[in-house]
Design a protein around this motif. Structure first.
Motif, PDB file in Angstrom:
ATOM      1  N   THR A  60       0.837  -1.210   0.000  1.00  0.00           N
ATOM      2  CA  THR A  60       0.000   0.000   0.000  1.00  0.00           C
ATOM      3  C   THR A  60       0.865   1.251   0.000  1.00  0.00           C
ATOM      4  O   THR A  60       0.500   2.256  -0.613  1.00  0.00           O
ATOM      5  CB  THR A  60      -0.966   0.054   1.206  1.00  0.00           C
ATOM      6  OG1 THR A  60      -0.222   0.131   2.425  1.00  0.00           O
ATOM      7  CG2 THR A  60      -1.917  -1.120   1.217  1.00  0.00           C
ATOM      8  N   GLN A  95       2.040   1.709  -3.485  1.00  0.00           N
ATOM      9  CA  GLN A  95       0.934   2.239  -4.294  1.00  0.00           C
ATOM     10  C   GLN A  95       0.784   3.740  -4.080  1.00  0.00           C
ATOM     11  O   GLN A  95       0.558   4.487  -5.027  1.00  0.00           O
ATOM     12  CB  GLN A  95      -0.385   1.538  -3.952  1.00  0.00           C
ATOM     13  CG  GLN A  95      -0.569   0.199  -4.627  1.00  0.00           C
ATOM     14  CD  GLN A  95      -0.546   0.291  -6.140  1.00  0.00           C
ATOM     15  OE1 GLN A  95       0.512   0.288  -6.761  1.00  0.00           O
ATOM     16  NE2 GLN A  95      -1.713   0.351  -6.737  1.00  0.00           N
ATOM     17  N   GLY A  96       0.870   4.163  -2.825  1.00  0.00           N
ATOM     18  CA  GLY A  96       0.768   5.596  -2.534  1.00  0.00           C
ATOM     19  C   GLY A  96       1.881   6.393  -3.196  1.00  0.00           C
ATOM     20  O   GLY A  96       1.647   7.488  -3.727  1.00  0.00           O
ATOM     21  N   VAL A  99      -8.535   7.592  -4.701  1.00  0.00           N
ATOM     22  CA  VAL A  99      -7.503   8.086  -3.794  1.00  0.00           C
ATOM     23  C   VAL A  99      -7.960   7.940  -2.340  1.00  0.00           C
ATOM     24  O   VAL A  99      -7.197   7.490  -1.483  1.00  0.00           O
ATOM     25  CB  VAL A  99      -7.139   9.549  -4.115  1.00  0.00           C
ATOM     26  CG1 VAL A  99      -6.273  10.161  -3.019  1.00  0.00           C
ATOM     27  CG2 VAL A  99      -6.429   9.636  -5.467  1.00  0.00           C
ATOM     28  N   GLY A 127      -7.843   4.377  -1.350  1.00  0.00           N
ATOM     29  CA  GLY A 127      -6.441   3.970  -1.267  1.00  0.00           C
ATOM     30  C   GLY A 127      -5.821   4.344   0.072  1.00  0.00           C
ATOM     31  O   GLY A 127      -5.101   3.558   0.690  1.00  0.00           O
ATOM     32  N   VAL A 128      -6.119   5.560   0.538  1.00  0.00           N
ATOM     33  CA  VAL A 128      -5.624   5.997   1.848  1.00  0.00           C
ATOM     34  C   VAL A 128      -6.236   5.128   2.948  1.00  0.00           C
ATOM     35  O   VAL A 128      -5.544   4.698   3.880  1.00  0.00           O
ATOM     36  CB  VAL A 128      -5.935   7.496   2.075  1.00  0.00           C
ATOM     37  CG1 VAL A 128      -5.636   7.901   3.506  1.00  0.00           C
ATOM     38  CG2 VAL A 128      -5.143   8.354   1.091  1.00  0.00           C
ATOM     39  N   CYS A 157      -4.551   1.739   3.043  1.00  0.00           N
ATOM     40  CA  CYS A 157      -3.239   1.837   3.682  1.00  0.00           C
ATOM     41  C   CYS A 157      -3.408   1.813   5.204  1.00  0.00           C
ATOM     42  O   CYS A 157      -2.683   1.099   5.903  1.00  0.00           O
ATOM     43  CB  CYS A 157      -2.531   3.109   3.231  1.00  0.00           C
ATOM     44  SG  CYS A 157      -0.832   3.234   3.816  1.00  0.00           S
TER      45      CYS A 157
END
Length: 155
Positions: free
Chosen positions: A50, A53-54, A129, A132-133, A136
């Motif tokens: 993750t 990815q970020g 986004v 995604g955060v 993570c």
């Protein structure tokens, strides 16, 4: 005051549910060194995935269009790692039927991961986004909780 997940209240005397319960700093004990080691390894790799990815997403948002292919490839690697997390959590659950949170958490993360991939392929940037955060954060909390487990005979 409410009761925490360990059955102790957040202030004042222990709640009835927490009577005789271990304090919140106590670590859960599980049976099965192999499944726990597998879950630890895969959750650590997925957590790292993750972060990668970020990084790749940040590069892409900064205008580095060449980072889109590695971002897409890493997304599929991350999906495979999350699937392996579910397998490891299932194996751990089979040895410790009362320990359900790792399996529930990994299945939830797997569902969110598939949604994340769909949002990315659809081009829904704001939702992609944001999720995604959140992924993570979920992976980080999962890894921290998994590494807090200890091997022994559950009571």
């Amino acid at each position: 005051m409410g009761t925490s997940m360990y059955g102790t209240s957040s202030g004042g005397p222990p709640s009835p549910a927490g009577a005789g319960a271990a304090p919140s700093t106590a670590r859960e004990t599980v049976d099965g060194r192999g499944p726990l080691a597998m879950l630890r390894a895969v959750s650590a790799l997925a957590c790292l995935g993750t972060l990668v990815q970020g990084l790749l997403a940040g590069m892409l948002l900064n205008g580095d269009v060449d980072s889109i292919d590695p971002h897409g490839a890493n997304a599929y690697v991350f999906e495979a790692l999350v699937f392996l997390q579910v397998v490891a959590a299932f194996l751990l659950w089979r040895r410790n039927r009362g320990l359900t949170w790792p399996l529930k958490a990994t299945v939830g993360i797997l569902v969110a991961t598939f949604a994340q991939t769909g949002l990315g392929l659809e081009g829904s940037l704001a939702a992609h986004v944001t999720l995604g955060v959140a992924l993570c954060a979920m992976e980080t909390v999962l890894a921290m909780r998994v590494f807090a487990l200890r091997v022994g005979s559950p009571s």
